[in-house]
Design a protein around this motif. Sequence first.
Motif, mmCIF file in Angstrom:
data_model
loop_
_atom_site.group_PDB
_atom_site.id
_atom_site.type_symbol
_atom_site.label_atom_id
_atom_site.label_comp_id
_atom_site.label_asym_id
_atom_site.label_seq_id
_atom_site.Cartn_x
_atom_site.Cartn_y
_atom_site.Cartn_z
ATOM 1 N N ASP A 52 13.195 1.153 -0.743
ATOM 2 C CA ASP A 52 14.184 0.125 -0.390
ATOM 3 C C ASP A 52 15.486 0.362 -1.171
ATOM 4 O O ASP A 52 15.465 0.407 -2.402
ATOM 5 C CB ASP A 52 13.567 -1.241 -0.759
ATOM 6 N N PRO A 53 16.610 0.516 -0.473
ATOM 7 C CA PRO A 53 17.880 0.742 -1.189
ATOM 8 C C PRO A 53 18.197 -0.374 -2.180
ATOM 9 O O PRO A 53 18.862 -0.150 -3.184
ATOM 10 C CB PRO A 53 18.932 0.778 -0.077
ATOM 11 N N ALA A 109 13.800 9.724 -3.045
ATOM 12 C CA ALA A 109 14.759 10.546 -3.789
ATOM 13 C C ALA A 109 16.176 10.347 -3.260
ATOM 14 O O ALA A 109 17.131 10.208 -4.037
ATOM 15 C CB ALA A 109 14.353 12.019 -3.694
ATOM 16 N N VAL A 110 16.307 10.327 -1.945
ATOM 17 C CA VAL A 110 17.643 10.163 -1.352
ATOM 18 C C VAL A 110 18.237 8.816 -1.764
ATOM 19 O O VAL A 110 19.421 8.727 -2.109
ATOM 20 C CB VAL A 110 17.581 10.320 0.187
ATOM 21 N N GLU A 111 17.418 7.762 -1.781
ATOM 22 C CA GLU A 111 17.934 6.439 -2.195
ATOM 23 C C GLU A 111 18.349 6.430 -3.663
ATOM 24 O O GLU A 111 19.333 5.803 -4.052
ATOM 25 C CB GLU A 111 16.909 5.336 -1.926
ATOM 26 N N GLN A 112 17.591 7.122 -4.496
ATOM 27 C CA GLN A 112 17.952 7.177 -5.923
ATOM 28 C C GLN A 112 19.247 7.963 -6.134
ATOM 29 O O GLN A 112 20.077 7.599 -6.968
ATOM 30 C CB GLN A 112 16.797 7.790 -6.739
ATOM 31 N N ALA A 113 19.408 9.013 -5.363
ATOM 32 C CA ALA A 113 20.654 9.787 -5.447
ATOM 33 C C ALA A 113 21.824 8.935 -4.970
ATOM 34 O O ALA A 113 22.887 8.894 -5.591
ATOM 35 C CB ALA A 113 20.531 11.059 -4.611
ATOM 36 N N ALA A 168 0.811 -1.224 0.000
ATOM 37 C CA ALA A 168 0.000 0.000 0.000
ATOM 38 C C ALA A 168 0.842 1.271 0.000
ATOM 39 O O ALA A 168 0.405 2.317 -0.478
ATOM 40 C CB ALA A 168 -0.946 -0.005 1.195
ATOM 41 N N VAL A 169 2.061 1.195 0.564
ATOM 42 C CA VAL A 169 2.881 2.404 0.673
ATOM 43 C C VAL A 169 4.071 2.406 -0.297
ATOM 44 O O VAL A 169 4.921 3.297 -0.253
ATOM 45 C CB VAL A 169 3.380 2.626 2.125
ATOM 46 N N GLY A 170 4.140 1.412 -1.163
ATOM 47 C CA GLY A 170 5.201 1.390 -2.175
ATOM 48 C C GLY A 170 6.591 1.187 -1.607
ATOM 49 O O GLY A 170 7.557 1.814 -2.070
#
Length: 327
Positions: A94-95, A153-157, A87-89
């Motif tokens: 998740d890193p 966003a922080v994980e994607q960065a 439900a919350v994606g």
Amino acid sequence: MSFPQRRPRRLRTTPAMRRLTAEFRLDPAELILPAFVREGITEPNPLTSMPGVVQHTMDSLKKAAAEAVDLGVGGIMLFGIPAERDAVGSAGTDPNGILNRGIAAVREEVGDELVIMSDVCLDEFTDHGHCGVLDENGVVDNDTTLEIYGRMAVEQARAGAHVLGPSGMMDGQIAVIRQALDEAGYTDVSLFAYAAKYASAFYGPFREAVDSQLKGDRRTYQMDAANRREALVEVELDLEEGADMVMVKPAMSYLDVLADVAAMSPVPVGAYQISGEYAMIEAAAANGWIDRRRAIEESVLGIKRAGANMILTYWATELAAWLKESK
Ligand code: PBG
């Protein structure tokens, strides 16, 4: 005196003359290839509604990125399709989630040779398919979603994206993501805001591409096709909040909006030629109803002429190859 004296046809007499006097020309460097990476597959999975486009394995994704680099394509925009949704994606934050692994794999493969972009949105990761989390009434909850976008966003960065593309159309998303990135030390990661994103029927094939669970539509957060002026509000807000680049999406049915945004934006402007635009041209071409290559070139050139500095298109690599061969 002969009539007419003014003959615009003079500049159309030969291919060389037309080439010389062209007001716009395409360049691979301005093209961005959207690409899908799917968890748990061992072979690339072709998409029925987007002939020629696949859900990639990690390996085929790396190859597609390397090929884009070879042909001078400017960037790649990554989307992930997780094996599990909730439900919350959770797979989005998740890193080790599929999108973050895809970003890292592409970064390792191509380094800084290609601008690596990734989608900051929950729709691929939620079991209800909405771009944000739902409140107790089933309505997309703007502010709760923002906090999740910040972590995503922080994980994607951290995974190695150069540019993040927030596409969820939550109010305040650019400000919240910028702050989260800055606090985590990613001050050099740019934001390419999907600023004017419309609720569109032309996203249809994308739903297959990301195996979307959505029932219903996104009309409470994406813009209404009836509105032109409102796009400028969305762009102004994203600029105030810190967008480094702004996007109009879809492209073809919104070229007026694109021209408006191009006229006022102090930052680079992108446009996304979306899945349905791709599918329509491929389908008509497959039936022999239009000339495929000419239709592709004309459709992308139209987006450039309307004012886009950057164009996301599923034909990016193929188009770059044509541009190279015609040089
Ligand atoms: C949201 C997102 C979508 C697309 C890009 N990012 C789907 C949507 O908003 O419904 C659509 C792209 C396309 O149709 O090619 N993550």
